[in-house]
Design a protein around this motif. Sequence first.
Motif, PDB file in Angstrom:
ATOM      1  N   THR A   1      -2.746  -3.224  -5.506  1.00  0.00           N
ATOM      2  CA  THR A   1      -2.826  -1.761  -4.846  1.00  0.00           C
ATOM      3  C   THR A   1      -2.860  -0.778  -5.817  1.00  0.00           C
ATOM      4  OG1 THR A   1      -1.671  -2.756  -2.837  1.00  0.00           O
ATOM      5  CG2 THR A   1      -1.727  -0.172  -3.198  1.00  0.00           C
TER       6      THR A   1
ATOM      7  N   ARG B   1       0.922  -1.184  -0.027  1.00  0.00           N
ATOM      8  CA  ARG B   1      -0.057  -0.072   0.024  1.00  0.00           C
ATOM      9  C   ARG B   1       0.807   1.228  -0.144  1.00  0.00           C
ATOM     10  NH1 ARG B   1      -5.678  -0.514   1.357  1.00  0.00           N
ATOM     11  NH2 ARG B   1      -5.524   1.603   2.183  1.00  0.00           N
TER      12      ARG B   1
ATOM     13  N   TYR C   1       0.549  -7.942  -4.899  1.00  0.00           N
ATOM     14  CA  TYR C   1       0.073  -6.890  -4.185  1.00  0.00           C
ATOM     15  C   TYR C   1       0.044  -5.711  -4.467  1.00  0.00           C
ATOM     16  CZ  TYR C   1      -1.800 -10.719  -0.721  1.00  0.00           C
ATOM     17  OH  TYR C   1      -2.465 -11.478  -0.182  1.00  0.00           O
ATOM     18  N   THR C   2       1.355  -5.383  -5.029  1.00  0.00           N
ATOM     19  CA  THR C   2       1.635  -4.126  -5.420  1.00  0.00           C
ATOM     20  C   THR C   2       0.640  -3.783  -6.848  1.00  0.00           C
ATOM     21  OG1 THR C   2       3.835  -4.174  -4.622  1.00  0.00           O
ATOM     22  CG2 THR C   2       3.797  -2.610  -6.316  1.00  0.00           C
TER      23      THR C   2
END
Length: 360
Positions: free
Chosen positions: A287, A252, A283-284
Amino acid sequence: MTRVCVIIPAHNAVATLARTMVSAMAQTHRDLEIYVVDDGSTDRTFDLAHDVAAGDPRVTILRQDNAGVAAARNHALARTKCAVTTWLDADDLWHPTKIERQLATLRAVPEPPSFVYSGYRLIDDTDRVIPNFRTLADVSGHTPCRQIATNFFSNISSIMIPTHLARKFGGHDPRLREWGIQGAEDLLLQLQLSTIGPAACCREALVGYRMHRQNMSLGYGRAARSNVRAINLVGELEPRIPAWVLKLGRARTAGYALHMLRQRDTSGALRLLAELFREQPGYTVLTLLLILRWQLQDAKVAKGFADPDIGKRFSEADPGTAPWRGHMILTRRHDRALDQADRILATSGSGDVCCLPQTA
């Protein structure tokens, strides 16, 4: 009556310190022990603090060589005998009932909290309320996983802590400054506390958090790395926190790269994103997609959640009308999974607190 310690670290703060001190001294809860710590200022901060205190016996002015905000806060924390401690940055403001209402929350919750926080409003250099680019969120209860994964923060000016718990972790960690990534000391202490007890929330905007060019948080690259280090340190402190929660929290910080791009710091943004992709690529990407979706829909969504007191002086704004919209850029799947992870962490003495497959 409960005596409350108020700690105000100040470095070259003549532009705002007087208003900050007055907002602390004017609290409806009068039983205060106020420390102003001059952290090696080269302007009139020290003299101004004495002028504003004007013989108020509750105020003590301390002075130290410049050692950073954590050391300044810890300087006063080591002196106090109060049962409860709260902090106020030298450019922020408090609503007059801030301490009174937080103490009421502290006494009202069924389980003694590790910290109590309130909502806040962003203010400009003239103390007027401006739009908040982050949403206010209630993370009451045992919520370390949610706090890590959402990079939730209130800010240090909204936190109230039982003094013995603040000392449990040595106060604010001065190592972040030593490592050249000062900025997430507030977040780190909050997350450390979240591993040992529940959070309590006073759902009113009782803090005016000032935005200006000198804000430490506007050093976006440093802020991102400081937040990542804070998350990693908490992961080491509480190994039962699942790896996917830590990855989501680190990812995040990609939002800082977007701020850097707006400032035309393209090389810095690319370096930050490269670091995040290397550690948690899935996850990047997620995000960044969620941030893009949020920005595309936010103008439409915000119409139903607009703060009615934008443009007013903070002192004239109603603390109860600030909108609480919940967490931004969080999928429903992760929202449910974080609740489950926190429930397991709160009820288990050991074991793997994990309820999401490692797919990202």
